[in-house]
Write a protein that holds these residues in place. Structure first.
Motif, PDB file in Angstrom:
ATOM      1  N   MET A  68       0.862  -1.294   0.062  1.00  0.00           N
ATOM      2  CA  MET A  68       0.028  -0.088  -0.085  1.00  0.00           C
ATOM      3  C   MET A  68       0.735   1.371   0.183  1.00  0.00           C
ATOM      4  N   THR A  69       0.565   2.124  -0.693  1.00  0.00           N
ATOM      5  CA  THR A  69       0.986   3.618  -0.585  1.00  0.00           C
ATOM      6  C   THR A  69       0.001   4.753  -0.446  1.00  0.00           C
ATOM      7  N   LEU A  70       0.676   5.965  -0.340  1.00  0.00           N
ATOM      8  CA  LEU A  70      -0.294   7.077  -0.419  1.00  0.00           C
ATOM      9  C   LEU A  70       0.145   8.072  -1.651  1.00  0.00           C
ATOM     10  N   SER A  71      -0.762   8.721  -1.951  1.00  0.00           N
ATOM     11  CA  SER A  71      -0.306   9.742  -3.137  1.00  0.00           C
ATOM     12  C   SER A  71      -0.305  11.207  -2.392  1.00  0.00           C
ATOM     13  N   GLY A  72       0.363  12.010  -3.378  1.00  0.00           N
ATOM     14  CA  GLY A  72       0.254  13.174  -2.975  1.00  0.00           C
ATOM     15  C   GLY A  72      -1.231  13.970  -2.694  1.00  0.00           C
ATOM     16  N   ARG A  73      -1.879  13.447  -3.818  1.00  0.00           N
ATOM     17  CA  ARG A  73      -3.304  13.955  -3.651  1.00  0.00           C
ATOM     18  C   ARG A  73      -3.834  13.718  -2.204  1.00  0.00           C
ATOM     19  N   LEU A  74      -3.346  12.703  -1.672  1.00  0.00           N
ATOM     20  CA  LEU A  74      -3.894  12.537  -0.296  1.00  0.00           C
ATOM     21  C   LEU A  74      -3.204  13.576   0.842  1.00  0.00           C
ATOM     22  N   VAL A  75      -2.116  13.773   0.591  1.00  0.00           N
ATOM     23  CA  VAL A  75      -1.410  14.614   1.477  1.00  0.00           C
ATOM     24  C   VAL A  75      -2.245  16.157   1.461  1.00  0.00           C
ATOM     25  N   ALA A  76      -2.577  16.394   0.017  1.00  0.00           N
ATOM     26  CA  ALA A  76      -3.070  17.780  -0.081  1.00  0.00           C
ATOM     27  C   ALA A  76      -4.630  17.787   0.484  1.00  0.00           C
ATOM     28  N   LEU A  77      -5.213  16.637   0.351  1.00  0.00           N
ATOM     29  CA  LEU A  77      -6.503  16.414   1.066  1.00  0.00           C
ATOM     30  C   LEU A  77      -6.492  16.628   2.439  1.00  0.00           C
ATOM     31  N   ILE A  78      -5.459  16.082   3.443  1.00  0.00           N
ATOM     32  CA  ILE A  78      -5.173  16.181   4.565  1.00  0.00           C
ATOM     33  C   ILE A  78      -5.143  17.700   4.933  1.00  0.00           C
ATOM     34  N   ALA A  79      -3.945  18.132   4.200  1.00  0.00           N
ATOM     35  CA  ALA A  79      -3.696  19.532   4.508  1.00  0.00           C
ATOM     36  C   ALA A  79      -5.071  20.221   4.311  1.00  0.00           C
ATOM     37  N   PHE A  80      -5.759  20.236   3.338  1.00  0.00           N
ATOM     38  CA  PHE A  80      -6.924  21.169   3.151  1.00  0.00           C
ATOM     39  C   PHE A  80      -7.737  20.929   4.461  1.00  0.00           C
ATOM     40  N   GLY A  81      -7.481  20.022   5.264  1.00  0.00           N
ATOM     41  CA  GLY A  81      -8.439  20.104   6.506  1.00  0.00           C
ATOM     42  C   GLY A  81      -8.374  21.065   7.384  1.00  0.00           C
ATOM     43  N   VAL A  82      -7.105  21.873   7.201  1.00  0.00           N
ATOM     44  CA  VAL A  82      -7.055  23.087   7.963  1.00  0.00           C
ATOM     45  C   VAL A  82      -8.276  24.120   7.886  1.00  0.00           C
ATOM     46  N   VAL A  83      -8.713  24.105   6.830  1.00  0.00           N
ATOM     47  CA  VAL A  83      -9.794  25.212   6.398  1.00  0.00           C
ATOM     48  C   VAL A  83     -11.096  24.860   7.325  1.00  0.00           C
ATOM     49  N   PRO A  84     -11.593  23.511   7.126  1.00  0.00           N
ATOM     50  CA  PRO A  84     -12.704  23.414   8.036  1.00  0.00           C
ATOM     51  C   PRO A  84     -12.371  23.405   9.560  1.00  0.00           C
ATOM     52  N   VAL A  85     -11.188  23.041   9.931  1.00  0.00           N
ATOM     53  CA  VAL A  85     -10.745  23.101  11.341  1.00  0.00           C
ATOM     54  C   VAL A  85     -10.922  24.461  11.957  1.00  0.00           C
ATOM     55  N   VAL A  86     -10.309  25.134  11.084  1.00  0.00           N
ATOM     56  CA  VAL A  86     -10.084  26.808  11.425  1.00  0.00           C
ATOM     57  C   VAL A  86     -11.594  27.423  11.580  1.00  0.00           C
ATOM     58  N   LEU A  87     -12.200  27.092  10.418  1.00  0.00           N
ATOM     59  CA  LEU A  87     -13.539  27.833  10.306  1.00  0.00           C
ATOM     60  C   LEU A  87     -14.481  27.309  11.517  1.00  0.00           C
ATOM     61  N   ILE A  88     -14.620  25.953  11.628  1.00  0.00           N
ATOM     62  CA  ILE A  88     -15.441  25.559  12.682  1.00  0.00           C
ATOM     63  C   ILE A  88     -14.962  25.897  14.183  1.00  0.00           C
ATOM     64  N   GLY A  89     -13.637  25.979  14.315  1.00  0.00           N
ATOM     65  CA  GLY A  89     -12.828  26.449  15.407  1.00  0.00           C
ATOM     66  C   GLY A  89     -13.427  27.811  15.811  1.00  0.00           C
ATOM     67  N   GLU A  90     -13.518  28.745  14.685  1.00  0.00           N
ATOM     68  CA  GLU A  90     -13.808  30.298  14.979  1.00  0.00           C
ATOM     69  C   GLU A  90     -15.239  30.241  15.330  1.00  0.00           C
ATOM     70  N   LEU A  91     -15.948  29.659  14.538  1.00  0.00           N
ATOM     71  CA  LEU A  91     -17.415  30.082  14.680  1.00  0.00           C
ATOM     72  C   LEU A  91     -18.104  29.123  15.725  1.00  0.00           C
ATOM     73  N   TYR A  92     -17.564  27.826  16.060  1.00  0.00           N
ATOM     74  CA  TYR A  92     -18.514  27.163  17.056  1.00  0.00           C
ATOM     75  C   TYR A  92     -17.555  26.521  18.135  1.00  0.00           C
ATOM     76  N   ASP A  93     -16.102  26.861  18.169  1.00  0.00           N
ATOM     77  CA  ASP A  93     -15.213  26.702  19.111  1.00  0.00           C
ATOM     78  C   ASP A  93     -15.211  25.050  19.319  1.00  0.00           C
ATOM     79  N   ARG A  94     -15.162  24.231  18.039  1.00  0.00           N
ATOM     80  CA  ARG A  94     -15.217  22.906  17.965  1.00  0.00           C
ATOM     81  C   ARG A  94     -14.298  22.371  17.304  1.00  0.00           C
ATOM     82  N   ALA A  95     -13.173  23.114  17.302  1.00  0.00           N
ATOM     83  CA  ALA A  95     -11.827  22.459  16.460  1.00  0.00           C
ATOM     84  C   ALA A  95     -11.374  21.077  16.348  1.00  0.00           C
ATOM     85  N   LEU A  96     -11.291  20.863  17.825  1.00  0.00           N
ATOM     86  CA  LEU A  96     -10.936  19.229  17.952  1.00  0.00           C
ATOM     87  C   LEU A  96     -11.838  18.311  17.051  1.00  0.00           C
ATOM     88  N   GLU A  97     -13.270  18.509  17.558  1.00  0.00           N
ATOM     89  CA  GLU A  97     -14.215  17.574  16.808  1.00  0.00           C
ATOM     90  C   GLU A  97     -13.948  17.664  15.353  1.00  0.00           C
TER      91      GLU A  97
END
Lengths: 417, 435
Positions: B1-30
């Motif tokens: 098994m191996t991973l692709s660069g696309r997956l790395v980008a997808l994980i990194a893109f998670g910054v957007v929802p984490v920050v947004l939800i953290g700012e709006l609802y204070d639920r960053a960890l969830e």
């Protein structure tokens, strides 16, 4: 002319229909079975680590004096735990607001212990504390300073440290003090200068000073107790003499004990903002996410695309290495005579060929022939070719150059002939 | 098994929802946990949906031989025997010196179909170049994760010596034809054989007029001559340790191969029979009884996998080997390295045995560095170096003298010059009739 068919017909076509049998990569379950032992080892190690860390964190302590979380000799965990076993609800409060909440929750019928050695409380806060007593709470001031005494009591004053370091006996009719009998030497003693009715002064330390003074406050059942024998509350000496009885008697009278130790939150403007309180809540999750990104990128770039290909490479030996090695040996030994010999033999043999002399011609014959051709002095030529002995490297270099010049001259002349 | 660069980008893109939800609802960890769960789910889906790389059948088409420096096409046929479309990357693991243009190529093989992956090989080292395995990385439809498997599929290609010295062949063949009496320039010598009589034409050497024949005919007749044919040439190539040394970035053995090939090409055209023996302490290769184009193709084939061994050459066995090939008088060419007398002692010991029955030619590469070193005498180190170079040349000269005294002929030259020099010496011997 073709030496070989450079691109032979595709005769050597190896057909290899590959099925599972010829796959080198083991299947996932094979790998799992093979590595089962190590997987179990890692899981056990992780579980052990987690359990150990969990136990370790529960034992972390607060090192402050009179803290009910502190199990060290200077802490007061022992008295708090005993009071809890006796059914007293012990609540720790780090700020006036928390203390207020705890007092309100208990309906005002509480004991409030106040220990503020760093004088966090200003007049406003002290007024708030006094309100507890006015509303019927028992207020216990542990080693209060003059400001606290002035704000919270009526006419009780500081009297410094006790005159002797011996234990003191109760000497009053207060039940808690009577039960205690004697206690170890108090930390501070106080003098009662007021004339509030019902004031009880216990544990005299001479010169009209006392370690414990209790006076009623307000109309309700409130009271304020100045408690100079702070040591009696600490884990270290609570078991000595009647310390334990006194501590339990003074603090355990009501069902709820609010253990109020003012902190930075009580300061004007609250506690200074820390890095943690200024950081938005999403920073830690984002850091975790970035760690995951790094791990994933590591797997992405680091996963090998099949096994490494091996190839036997030929040895690389430069043929001139023996020559270079010999040259360095000559140089290290400064073997100028030997080096010059080699140069002379080379030159003489080339001159022999140039001048068409017999191969076994002697050096004398060669030097004569060279002298004859170039017009030089025979002795000089002989000296260059064999006679002169170099005494140092400068002479070696000079002779080497002369040999070259001699050879070039001879070559030029023989070409012209 | 191996991973692709696309997956790395997808994980990194998670910054957007984490920050947004953290700012709006204070639920960053969830939000973080939910994102990780989503990514894991997608990876699992992708892995399950990817075609199995194990279900590939492999087939190769490869030329068997290539001459060093030339380029060939290698084809790998991949048949998808699975039920799903395979999208992925294929690595054909050629050895580095096979000089593959690229070892990775992306493929898309629908179920049940076959695709060809072709790459060009430009090997940069002689010998046998191999590939043992093919690694397939099969990505799922989302391109986030891949299944990887290494399949066994052997392929090999034999890289032949380059025979760069064939550029010298036309001029040497022309010289050979001159010897052959086909041109008007006649040569006379001891070793030439009588060929035929023909009428005198202007320009012919008057010494070759046959007066008897002239008397019988009404015209002036001359004799024509041709060199002897059907002589034997035995080439013995030393594959011992001294042949591993590099001169001008070419191992001595490669120069020996070039000389042998040029000589064989020339000799087989001249009608002589050529045998090749490659030996150190065991027989490394042998070509016997071949002629014409077949000779050269068998020679390069025998030479291709031979690398010098780091052992001493066993010269004592060479006379026996030559005797096995022929007992007839022949030209024996010893391709070796002439070094210090100590090293060449064994060679010097057997040369008299060979010269008793044969004409012996010893060819050796000289180092241009040594020749250049003799004349460089700028400073102290260079003078010592020049002395060492003189010493080395002297050693070679002593061995050469001994060999010549024993009746052998010695040819030396730099790697570029040695093959034509050996060919020229062969022509000279032939012209002199010493074969």
């Amino acid at each position: 002319m073709s030496a070989a068919p450079s691109s032979a017909p595709a005769a050597a076509r190896a057909t290899t229909g590959v099925t599972d049998a010829e796959t080198e990569t083991p299947r996932v379950r094979t790998t799992l079975r093979r590595r089962l032992f190590w997987i179990v080892v890692v899981v056990v190690a992780l579980v052990t680590a987690v359990v150990t860390i969990g136990l370790g964190t529960s034992a972390t302590t607060d090192a402050n004096r009179y803290s009910i979380e502190n199990a060290a000799p200077a802490g007061s965990r022992a008295v708090a735990e005993v009071l809890r076993q006796q059914g007293v609800d012990v609540v720790a409060a780090g700020s006036l607001a928390e203390a207020q909440d705890a007092v309100d929750a208990a309906g005002g019928r509480v004991t409030v212990l106040l220990s503020d050695p760093y004088a966090y409380l200003d007049a406003d806060h002290l007024a708030g504390v006094e309100a507890f007593a006015q509303e019927g709470a028992r207020l216990v001031l542990v080693e209060p300073d003059a400001v606290q005494l002035r704000a919270l009591t009526d006419g009780i004053a500081n009297a410094g440290a006790p005159g002797s370091s011996g234990s003191v006996s109760s000497g009053c009719t207060l039940p808690a003090a009577e039960r205690a009998g004697t206690i170890t030497a108090p930390v501070a003693v106080y003098r009662d200068l007021g004339d509030v009715a019902g004031t009880a002064a216990c544990f005299p330390a001479g010169d009209d000073t006392y370690a414990l003074i209790e006076q009623p406050v307000g109309s309700a059942s409130g009271s304020v107790t100045v408690f100079g024998a702070g040591d009696a509350l600490t884990n270290g000496v609570i078991t000595d003499e009647g310390n334990a009885a006194l501590a339990l008697g003074v603090l355990g009278e009501r069902d709820t004990l609010v253990w109020y130790r003012p902190g930075p939150d009580d300061l004007e403007g609250g506690a200074p903002a820390t890095l943690g309180s200024l950081t938005p809540g999403w920073v830690t999750p984002v850091i975790l996410l970035l760690v995951l990104v790094v791990v994933a990128a590591g797997i992405w770039r680091g996963r090998r695309f099949g096994p490494v290909v091996v190839e036997n490479l030929p040895v690389t030996v430069r043929a001139s290495e023996t020559m270079e090695g010999r040259a360095r040996l000559y140089a290290r030994q400064s073997a100028h005579a030997r080096a010059l010999d080699a140069l002379r033999i080379g030159t003489v043999s080339r001159l022999t060929v140039l001048l068409a002399l017999p191969r076994h011609a002697s050096v004398v014959e060669v030097s004569r022939a060279v002298a004859a051709v170039t017009g030089r002095n025979v002795d000089e030529v002989y000296s260059i070719l064999v006679g002169a002995m170099p005494r140092n490297e400068a002479e070696l270099l000079a002779l080497s150059d002369q040999l070259l010049v001699l050879e070039q001259d001879t070559t030029r002349v023989t070409r012209m002939l | 098994m191996t991973l692709s660069g696309r997956l790395v980008a997808l994980i990194a893109f998670g910054v957007v929802p984490v920050v947004l939800i953290g700012e709006l609802y204070d639920r960053a960890l969830e939000a973080l946990l939910a994102w990780i769960a989503l990514v894991v789910l997608l990876v699992v889906i992708d892995l399950v949906a990817a075609a199995s790389p194990r279900r590939l059948a492999l087939d190769r088409a490869l030329p068997a031989r290539v001459r060093l420096g030339e380029t060939v096409q290698s084809s790998l046929y991949l048949t998808n025997t699975g039920r799903r479309m395979l999208r992925g990357v294929v690595r054909d693991a050629w050895q580095p010196s096979a000089g593959a243009s690229t070892t990775r190529s992306s493929v898309q093989i629908p179920a049940g179909e076959r695709r060809m992956v072709s790459l060009t090989l430009t090997p940069f080292r002689r010998g046998e170049r191999r590939t043992e395995r093919v690694t397939v990385r099969s990505f799922g439809p989302l391109g986030l994760a891949a299944r990887q498997a290494t399949l066994r599929s052997a392929g090999r290609i034999r890289v032949l010596p380059p025979f760069n010295s064939r550029k010298h062949l036309p001029s040497r063949l022309a010289r050979l034809r001159e010897l052959d009496g086909r041109t008007s320039v006649m040569i006379r010598g001891q070793g030439t054989e009588f060929d035929s009589l023909r009428e005198y034409v202007r320009g012919d050497d008057v010494r070759s007029i046959d007066w008897r024949a002239t008397a019988r005919h009404s015209d002036v007749m001359v004799r024509t001559w041709r060199p002897e044919r059907d002589r034997r040439v035995v080439i013995v190539i030393d594959t011992g340790r001294t042949q591993a040394a590099r001169i001008d970035d070419e191992p001595r053995i490669d120069t020996a191969f070039e000389s042998a090939l040029l000589l064989a090409a020339l000799a087989t055209r001249a009608g002589d029979r050529v045998d090749l023996i490659m030996y150190d302490r065991r027989l490394r290769g042998r070509v016997h009884g071949a002629s014409g184009p077949e000779l050269l193709s068998r020679m390069v084939d025998a030479m291709a996998p031979v690398e010098p061994d780091l052992i001493e050459m066993d010269w004592a066995a060479v006379p026996g080997l030559v005797r096995q090939v022929t007992t007839q008088r022949s030209l024996v060419v010893l391709a070796t390295a002439i070094d210090a007398p100590g090293i060449s002692r064994e060679l010097m010991a057997i040369v008299p045995l060979l010269t008793r029955n044969h004409t012996v030619l010893v060819s050796s590469v000289t180092d241009p560095d040594v020749l250049a070193g003799v004349l460089q005498r700028g400073d102290r180190d260079e003078v010592y170096r020049a002395a060492a170079a003189e010493r080395a040349l002297l050693d070679v000269a002593r061995v050469t003298t001994v060999l010549k005294r024993y009746g052998a002929d010695v040819v030396t030259g730099s790697p570029a010059d040695l093959p034509p020099a050996v060919a020229d010496r062969y022509l000279a011997l032939k012209a002199a009739g010493r074969l």
